[in-house]
Scaffold this motif. Structure first.
Motif, PDB file in Angstrom:
ATOM      1  N   VAL A 150       3.054  90.491 -20.015  1.00 21.00           N
ATOM      2  CA  VAL A 150       2.382  90.660 -18.724  1.00 21.00           C
ATOM      3  C   VAL A 150       1.774  89.319 -18.318  1.00 21.00           C
ATOM      4  O   VAL A 150       0.939  88.770 -19.035  1.00 21.00           O
ATOM      5  CB  VAL A 150       1.267  91.732 -18.799  1.00 21.00           C
ATOM      6  N   TYR A 151       2.235  88.780 -17.187  1.00 19.21           N
ATOM      7  CA  TYR A 151       1.688  87.532 -16.657  1.00 19.21           C
ATOM      8  C   TYR A 151       0.624  87.839 -15.622  1.00 19.21           C
ATOM      9  O   TYR A 151       0.834  88.692 -14.755  1.00 19.21           O
ATOM     10  CB  TYR A 151       2.798  86.698 -16.015  1.00 19.21           C
ATOM     11  N   ARG A 152      -0.501  87.090 -15.686  1.00 22.07           N
ATOM     12  CA  ARG A 152      -1.579  87.375 -14.742  1.00 22.07           C
ATOM     13  C   ARG A 152      -1.459  86.500 -13.497  1.00 22.07           C
ATOM     14  O   ARG A 152      -2.381  85.753 -13.168  1.00 22.07           O
ATOM     15  CB  ARG A 152      -2.935  87.238 -15.418  1.00 22.07           C
ATOM     16  N   ILE A 153      -0.317  86.586 -12.875  1.00 21.59           N
ATOM     17  CA  ILE A 153      -0.108  85.852 -11.638  1.00 21.59           C
ATOM     18  C   ILE A 153       0.503  86.796 -10.608  1.00 21.59           C
ATOM     19  O   ILE A 153       1.037  87.846 -10.965  1.00 21.59           O
ATOM     20  CB  ILE A 153       0.833  84.639 -11.830  1.00 21.59           C
ATOM     21  N   CYS A 160       1.279  90.451 -12.506  1.00 24.28           N
ATOM     22  CA  CYS A 160       0.229  91.190 -11.807  1.00 24.28           C
ATOM     23  C   CYS A 160      -0.925  90.236 -11.542  1.00 24.28           C
ATOM     24  O   CYS A 160      -1.511  89.701 -12.479  1.00 24.28           O
ATOM     25  CB  CYS A 160      -0.246  92.363 -12.670  1.00 24.28           C
ATOM     26  N   PRO A 161      -1.230  89.998 -10.280  1.00 24.42           N
ATOM     27  CA  PRO A 161      -2.338  89.087  -9.991  1.00 24.42           C
ATOM     28  C   PRO A 161      -3.654  89.699 -10.465  1.00 24.42           C
ATOM     29  O   PRO A 161      -3.826  90.922 -10.416  1.00 24.42           O
ATOM     30  CB  PRO A 161      -2.306  88.970  -8.465  1.00 24.42           C
ATOM     31  N   THR A 162      -4.523  88.863 -10.946  1.00 27.09           N
ATOM     32  CA  THR A 162      -5.838  89.333 -11.404  1.00 27.09           C
ATOM     33  C   THR A 162      -6.906  88.512 -10.699  1.00 27.09           C
ATOM     34  O   THR A 162      -7.513  87.628 -11.302  1.00 27.09           O
ATOM     35  CB  THR A 162      -5.964  89.180 -12.931  1.00 27.09           C
ATOM     36  N   PRO A 163      -7.117  88.804  -9.401  1.00 25.68           N
ATOM     37  CA  PRO A 163      -8.062  87.989  -8.626  1.00 25.68           C
ATOM     38  C   PRO A 163      -9.411  87.926  -9.322  1.00 25.68           C
ATOM     39  O   PRO A 163      -9.957  88.950  -9.724  1.00 25.68           O
ATOM     40  CB  PRO A 163      -8.146  88.733  -7.287  1.00 25.68           C
ATOM     41  N   THR A 174      -4.499  77.998 -17.755  1.00 23.36           N
ATOM     42  CA  THR A 174      -3.603  76.984 -18.314  1.00 23.36           C
ATOM     43  C   THR A 174      -2.255  77.653 -18.534  1.00 23.36           C
ATOM     44  O   THR A 174      -2.158  78.885 -18.527  1.00 23.36           O
ATOM     45  CB  THR A 174      -4.126  76.480 -19.660  1.00 23.36           C
ATOM     46  N   ALA A 175      -1.225  76.857 -18.767  1.00 22.98           N
ATOM     47  CA  ALA A 175       0.102  77.437 -18.995  1.00 22.98           C
ATOM     48  C   ALA A 175       0.048  78.425 -20.160  1.00 22.98           C
ATOM     49  O   ALA A 175       0.661  79.495 -20.120  1.00 22.98           O
ATOM     50  CB  ALA A 175       1.122  76.335 -19.261  1.00 22.98           C
ATOM     51  N   GLY A 176      -0.718  78.067 -21.192  1.00 25.10           N
ATOM     52  CA  GLY A 176      -0.824  78.940 -22.356  1.00 25.10           C
ATOM     53  C   GLY A 176      -1.511  80.260 -22.047  1.00 25.10           C
ATOM     54  O   GLY A 176      -1.363  81.238 -22.787  1.00 25.10           O
ATOM     55  N   GLY A 177      -2.257  80.299 -20.951  1.00 22.79           N
ATOM     56  CA  GLY A 177      -2.986  81.524 -20.603  1.00 22.79           C
ATOM     57  C   GLY A 177      -2.319  82.333 -19.512  1.00 22.79           C
ATOM     58  O   GLY A 177      -2.901  83.304 -19.013  1.00 22.79           O
ATOM     59  N   LEU A 178      -1.096  81.965 -19.121  1.00 22.57           N
ATOM     60  CA  LEU A 178      -0.418  82.702 -18.048  1.00 22.57           C
ATOM     61  C   LEU A 178      -0.166  84.151 -18.455  1.00 22.57           C
ATOM     62  O   LEU A 178      -0.265  85.060 -17.632  1.00 22.57           O
ATOM     63  CB  LEU A 178       0.908  82.022 -17.681  1.00 22.57           C
ATOM     64  N   ALA A 179       0.183  84.359 -19.721  1.00 21.62           N
ATOM     65  CA  ALA A 179       0.452  85.717 -20.192  1.00 21.62           C
ATOM     66  C   ALA A 179      -0.763  86.270 -20.929  1.00 21.62           C
ATOM     67  O   ALA A 179      -1.489  85.517 -21.591  1.00 21.62           O
ATOM     68  CB  ALA A 179       1.663  85.722 -21.124  1.00 21.62           C
ATOM     69  N   PHE A 180      -0.986  87.564 -20.797  1.00 20.93           N
ATOM     70  CA  PHE A 180      -1.986  88.211 -21.620  1.00 20.93           C
ATOM     71  C   PHE A 180      -1.533  88.165 -23.080  1.00 20.93           C
ATOM     72  O   PHE A 180      -0.356  88.413 -23.374  1.00 20.93           O
ATOM     73  CB  PHE A 180      -2.143  89.688 -21.225  1.00 20.93           C
TER      74      PHE A 180
END
Lengths: 440, 440
Positions: free
Chosen positions: A184-187, A161-164, A62-68
């Motif tokens: 840190v964004y997990r994308i 940083c993508p987190t496949p 979700t948008a709220g979960g984009l960042a750690f």
């Protein structure tokens, strides 16, 4: 087998020119796909980023979960062993100390005319670092990108940083924290680059984007260049080792393999005036390749792009190295300092046999983001300079304007730029009647 | 009419954001045509360059005539008036003096570990400067590009300048000679950029290409980037003037018009806390536009892209300026030095009403090639730094390697790069038995 060249051979120049022109990378043409991704992120913001992340990284966010969150980072960092943490801290401390010396100085001076001239350096306000996911998710690269930015004074520093599948490397998060990264964004992928450049509802845009990535990331960086600043687009890694015969062949073999193991397109070149030593190094490479974990990759690189060049002497070796302008250059010779003075183009020089290139990858202090593909002819490795910019300063006095203004009027006339000239003429005309410095 | 904004208005933020996002340039998409031209020059060399020059510049040349001879340059330079020559010489002297201070310093230091670290700057070996032909063939731009290259130590410096119908600006040739340019080629367009990047039978390739040009030249520079270094791709010129009410409105009007007259896409913005003064400047602009030679161009620029912003105070003016990150910024206020400390993003600052921007275009000393289109957020004007590159230096001793090598081994292991670790391990293993510095 690698390429074997000897400068005494009649066909040397032709074969060396072929080596110079060798194409080591076939970038897939992903530009159209990347253009569509960027347009989508610009148009739909978070929604596009979330969809693309679900599609490419198999990760529903979700948008709220984009960042750690800080708690998530804490939990991941807790998994890091004390020894790994200590090593990363040592690296961070040394990289910071080296880069702190790169901070350029402001200047301001007054001329005999009375004019004051100079410049002032200011940091980029916000920077984004791309960190690849999966196997190439190197914590050392986080340090090498983030620390110069923070030394430069960048206020807001974020990572994508993508987190496949949701998997992240805890050391990457620790490196981010040690470097002072804010978020840190997990994308990843082109969608992350687009979000950094243009912003979304959740992700604020940055002014500069650095860091390595795959063909999609590279194409996206090229596309957003101008809207934001980018660092270089790095190609496969390279090492050139100039060694005399008085070296341990196994050390040199390992140095060559430490580039070869990066990537099948990496290139390792030995240049030596000692043909017998060259043969010993080749044998040592073969022997190490029998057991090396990444022997498939390293072997392919060595076979397809490796090269051994026997020269008449070290001076000739240096001259060939300058034509290749290698990313990494080791000088494993009796007097490396003297030989280094003959080097005009190289990303980084490692002086003497006690300085394996791998030291520079991690803990030496200098940056490991360096110019590849002969671009050391015209560019430098990443540094504090990539995160600052210079504003020039000029301040005329009435006397200074009287001294140099007429030349400006003349040149403006020669370029048919009338208003340019008039902006000087109007002031010079007021000079006698304006003892208060032109303020009416 | 230009855009009028007042920070007190309810819709200010929306209208200012629109101003920030305003697109001032419609680059025609010439990329396919440029790709074909580059491929042609790479395939056929001189023959392609000569054919393209005949087609685009209506100029029939032979390979031997691609470069101006010294005698031809002498003959053209003889046409320059003594006054023009003196003005150009003054400009060259001042630009050289300013840029000489930019030469960065080498560094080398020894650490407590015994390791020696540092860096060394070296010049680009060969650079090519693109100089537009026709009306935009500015001798001042020759100085601004060539002098930093020569100060940096570039050994071979060439110019390409199209001469449509064979006509050249004698001042361009004089500027080239004053700057120490080695060769001037009378070619232009994408074919000139391709020849500089890849070389032909007659034209040797260079390592870096700088200088302004039309859409074809810009597209060609983008395409050859990587093969060679390039400078920025400059957009239309801009000025932002922060002025208090204690200025001569005509001076400020002329400064605004000196950008507007460059190009219909140029942008001139006045920011002032004094609404009455703003009105006086607008009236002065209108009055000057009645008689200005380039009134069609300047008028279109002012009408379409000019802006007047009334702020609450100077601090607010500085904050807005930072969001615009202008190429040129004039601070026509009582204490310009103090206000300049609030400026974080600008290509060049001109301090005080006695410093019209036009001084910086010609004779001030700082470079007039500056970041446009808000890129001062992340980039700097042209300088000596564009013609040098840094090689980092590292030299370990056995003791230094013993001190920091284990951390490198640890990090290599965490990144699964075995050969990296082994290149350190092999040396550390030899340490006890190798008092001769690792040379067996």
């Amino acid at each position: 087998m690698p390429t074997f060249l000897n400068t005494r051979d009649a066909d040397f120049e032709a074969r060396f020119t072929a080596l110079l022109g060798q194409k080591r990378e076939d970038s897939p043409d992903v530009d159209a796909a990347v253009a569509a991704i960027i347009a989508d992120v610009r148009a739909r913001g978070d929604a596009a980023v979330l969809e693309l992340t679900a599609r490419f990284d198999r990760l529903e966010l979700t948008a709220g979960g984009l960042a750690f969150s800080e708690a998530e980072i804490d939990a991941e960092i807790a998994k890091v062993s004390a020894a790994d943490r200590a090593a990363l801290e040592l690296a961070a401390t040394r990289i910071r100390a080296y880069h702190a010396r790169q901070m350029p100085e402001d200047a301001l001076w007054q001329e005999p005319t009375g004019a004051t001239l100079g410049w002032r350096w200011t940091p980029v306000s916000a920077a984004g670092l791309y960190v690849p996911g999966g196997l190439a998710s190197y914590p050392s690269s986080v340090l090498m990108n983030a620390i110069p930015a923070k030394v430069a004074g960048v206020k807001r520093l974020v990572i994508t940083c993508p987190t496949p599948g949701g998997v992240v490397n805890p050391l990457v998060l620790l490196a981010a924290r040690l470097s002072g990264v804010d978020t840190v964004y997990r994308i990843g992928g082109a969608q992350a680059v687009a979000a950094l450049a243009y912003g979304t509802e959740t992700i604020r845009p940055v002014d500069k984007i650095t860091g390595p990535g795959n063909a999609f990331v590279a194409a996206a960086k090229r596309r957003v260049f101008g809207k934001v600043g980018i660092d270089m687009i790095a190609g496969p890694s390279e090492i050139l080792v100039i060694a005399d015969g008085e070296n341990d062949p196994d050390w040199i073999a390992l140095d060559l393999l430490s580039q070869a193991e990066h990537d099948e397109s990496a290139q390792s070149i030995l240049v030596t005036p000692d043909a017998a030593f060259a043969a010993r190094v080749v044998a040592a490479v073969e022997k190490r390749l029998e057991t090396l974990a990444r022997r498939a990759i390293a072997g392919a690189s060595w076979r397809d792009f490796g090269a051994v060049i026997v020269t008449r002497d070290l001076a000739e070796a240096a001259a060939l190295s300058n034509r290749l302008a290698p990313e990494h250059l080791e000088l494993c010779v009796a007097d490396p300092d003297a030989l280094s003075l003959a080097i005009t183009h190289a990303g980084a020089i490692f002086l003497g046999a006690w300085t394996p290139e791998a030291i520079g990858d991690y803990v030496g202090g200098p940056n490991h983001v360096l110019p590849t593909a002969r671009s050391a002819r015209f560019s430098s490795g990443l540094s504090v300079m990539d995160f600052v910019k210079r504003t020039t300063l000029s301040k005329m006095t009435p006397e200074a304007l009287a001294a140099i203004g007429p030349a400006a009027e003349r040149l403006a006339a020669s370029e048919s730029l009338e208003a340019h000239g008039l902006s000087v003429t109007a002031r010079l005309g007021a000079l006698n009647g304006a003892p208060n410095g032109g303020r009416p």
